[in-house]
Design an enzyme around this catalytic site. Structure first.
Site, PDB file in Angstrom:
ATOM      1  N   GLU A 180       8.059   0.201  -1.941  1.00 20.89           N
ATOM      2  CA  GLU A 180       7.651  -1.367  -1.762  1.00 20.89           C
ATOM      3  C   GLU A 180       8.766  -1.850  -0.845  1.00 20.89           C
ATOM      4  O   GLU A 180       8.844  -3.658  -1.966  1.00 20.89           O
ATOM      5  CB  GLU A 180       7.252  -1.261  -2.927  1.00 20.89           C
ATOM      6  N   GLU A 256      -0.947   3.739  -3.593  1.00 22.04           N
ATOM      7  CA  GLU A 256      -1.061   3.031  -4.882  1.00 22.04           C
ATOM      8  C   GLU A 256      -2.213   2.923  -4.798  1.00 22.04           C
ATOM      9  O   GLU A 256      -2.898   1.751  -3.692  1.00 22.04           O
ATOM     10  CB  GLU A 256      -0.489   2.331  -4.996  1.00 22.04           C
TER      11      GLU A 256
END
Length: 605
Positions: A180, A256
């Site tokens: 991320e 995710e």
């Protein structure tokens, strides 16, 4: 379940630009994912080996398989494997990543490895070692001081993962590049360096980045030659549309899917309703989408490994439990969410595992107060650093725990105000051994033994504050005058041995309402239990010399999960370090109590 349609084009035999090599188990073409040429969809679940007792790894892996998943997804926390720079990374015992990966393979599942070096994961410092972030280094950047350290870590880690790739007969089919990064920065040279660091050390399987589904985050974290995955809790259709405009040939992969959420101390217990999870999951897996449930099984932030967030300068420490309202609860229980998700995924095999693990019967055990707080802490040997200013955790080489600072200022007659200008994170102040509730000290013109006990409540794991230092970082004032000349003593609770605990408990007699206490628990057959401390306010719990974690009356978490492997047949010792007010009882409960629930769905604006 949305069935995989037959592809209208044959599986690729040679990769197109940006696709994985033909040796990779996973390839893509025409927005479809293939595994060795056969149409495929990743149905993964997050399961962190570092949050589950090793004796329970196989059980939890089987629970993921029974959920209908075909892949296990795990991070690798650097600081868990190498807490000290002068010691080589460890890959044994609880840190035996290779054993965990092999167990997943033995259970017939693939593995996705997310080696960071930054992992977030609500884990202390986002997985970065505090000995590294203690330096003047630009973390998560192409600063050579950072990448050279990461390179040495990867030299130890990545060949172990590479040897377990599908190309080598192992279960690893994909490896994530950083984590991320688009939520943090835009140093594309650093992200490329990460990819090259993986391939140079033998990674040949599918590589991917993972970022939130916004233009800003995708601009910052993606690479032109690497599959782009997204992380989200809602609105999969919008994410799919955005990716189709940027990566029209790539499959839709949600690295995710936040089907639950974690908790902070002093805030509600976050849950997410089954219907909401089902609707979003159906949207993700439609049209051959791939997914990883974050978390499928959350586990526990044992010891002092829980991280923290920071919001407008306010620290938000994460609780000990990482249950995360996952389909498989912290203790392995199969929840209603488990069966609903299993139905969406089209699982048709039997559920082989027990719906719930055995638990000890409820019981109440007296807590015996052994030693007061300061004498107990002082009884454990530790090197002391002397200087004009209090030493930080980093200067003491201390990752977690506490520091006891001692000075002897002369205080004139009358009442005077103490000021602690910068505490990270919580301090208790004593004058001549007595706790000061209001930070006012009464002087006589003589020297006062001033002690400040500073506690680290968790290192920030997300955002620009990663790597922040801990301790008594600013001056201590008596009125306007600075106190100088300090002895700083590290209290490395996470490293305390059985002998250290025994020394602390033997430093009695106990005369206050804080300090060290013990309870003896008799067990016929070890099983799970859930510990509660009614009447106690804030502190730490050890079970048979293993640091279970932190408790705090502000909640939401009430009980601490104690897995069966931490107990033994016969007598078991529970040690409590209470920092504010010790109760008289330890309770064993047969169910978790994580606090009043509040519905929470993470969304991007």
């Amino acid at each position: 379940m949305t069935e995989l349609p037959a592809p209208d084009t044959p599986a690729p035999t040679t990769p197109t630009d940006g696709a994985p090599t033909e040796a990779s188990a996973l390839t893509w073409r025409g927005r479809r994912l293939y595994r060795h040429g056969v149409p495929h969809r990743i149905l993964a679940g997050g399961l962190h080996y570092f949050r589950v007792h090793p004796d329970l790894w196989r059980d939890r892996i089987r629970r993921l398989a029974d959920l209908g998943l075909n892949t296990v997804d795990t991070y690798v926390p650097w600081n868990f494997h190498q807490p000290r720079e002068d010691e080589a990374p460890r890959f044994d015992g609880w840190r035996d990543l290779e054993r965990f990966i092999r167990l997943v393979g033995e259970e017939g599942l693939d593995v996705v490895v997310r080696p960071g070096p930054y992992i977030c994961a609500e884990w202390s410092n986002g997985g970065l070692p505090s000995w590294l972030t203690a330096r003047d280094v630009a973390v998560r950047s192409s600063d050579p001081a950072f990448t050279s350290a990461v390179g040495r870590w990867f030299d130890e880690l990545i060949p172990r993962v590479a040897a377990l790739q599908a190309a080598e007969g192992g279960p690893v089919v994909a490896v994530q590049v950083e984590n991320e990064f688009g939520s943090f920065g835009d140093d594309h040279a650093y992200v490329r360096w990460n990819r090259e660091a993986l391939t140079a050390r033998g990674i040949r399987e599918l590589l991917f980045t993972a970022d939130g589904p916004t233009e800003l985050m995708l601009d910052g974290g993606t690479l032109p030659d690497t599959l782009t995955a997204v992380t989200l809790g809602s609105k999969p259709d919008a994410a799919r549309k955005l990716l189709s405009t940027r990566r029209p040939d790539e499959p839709f992969v949600v690295a995710e899917f936040w089907n639950g959420w974690f908790d902070h101390w002093g805030e509600p217990h976050h849950v997410r309703g089954v219907d909401s999870v089902v609707r979003t999951l159906e949207g993700i897996v439609a049209d051959c989408g791939s997914v990883s449930l974050y978390m499928a099984h959350g586990g526990t932030n044992f010891g002092l490994w829980a991280g923290a967030n920071e919001d407008d300068g306010r620290l938000q420490p994460t609780v000990t439990s990482y249950d995360s309202d996952a389909p498989i609860a912290e203790d392995g229980t199969l929840t209603p969410k488990f069966f609903a998700v299993r139905e969406v995924l089209g699982a048709r095999g039997p559920v082989r595992v027990a719906e719930r693990m055995p638990a000890l019967p409820p019981a109440r055990v007296p807590l015996v107060h052994r030693a007061d707080l300061l004498p107990g802490l002082r009884a454990v040997p530790a090197p002391t650093l002397t200087g004009p200013r209090p030493a930080s955790f980093e200067q003491l080489g201390l990752d977690a725990g506490m520091v006891l600072h001692t000075a002897h200022p002369r205080v004139p007659e009358g009442e005077h105000r103490l000021v602690l200008t910068d505490v990270r994170d919580r301090a208790t102040v004593f004058a001549d051994g007595a706790a000061l509730d209001d930070l006012r000290v009464r002087g006589t013109g003589e020297r006062v033994r001033l002690e400040v006990l500073v506690e680290n409540l968790g290192r920030v794991n997300y955002g620009p504050r990663i790597g922040g230092h801990k301790g008594l970082l600013g001056p201590v004032l008596v009125d306007r005058r600075m106190v100088q000349g300090w002895d700083s003593r590290p209290i490395a609770l996470q490293d305390w041995s059985a002998a250290d605990l025994a020394r602390a408990g033997a430093a009695g007699p106990a005369t206050t309402n804080t300090g060290f206490a013990e309870a003896t628990v008799h067990v016929d057959t070890p099983a799970d239990t859930f510990l509660a401390l009614p009447g106690s306010r804030r502190g730490l719990v050890w079970v048979n010399d293993f640091l279970l974690g932190r408790y705090w009356e502000i909640g939401p978490q009430v009980t601490l999960y104690c897995p069966a492997p931490l107990l033994r047949e016969g007598e078991n010792t529970v040690t409590v370090l209470e920092l504010e007010h010790l109760g008289s009882t330890l309770e064993l409960r047969d169910r978790p109590q994580l606090g009043p629930p509040e519905e929470y769905i993470e969304e991007f604006d």
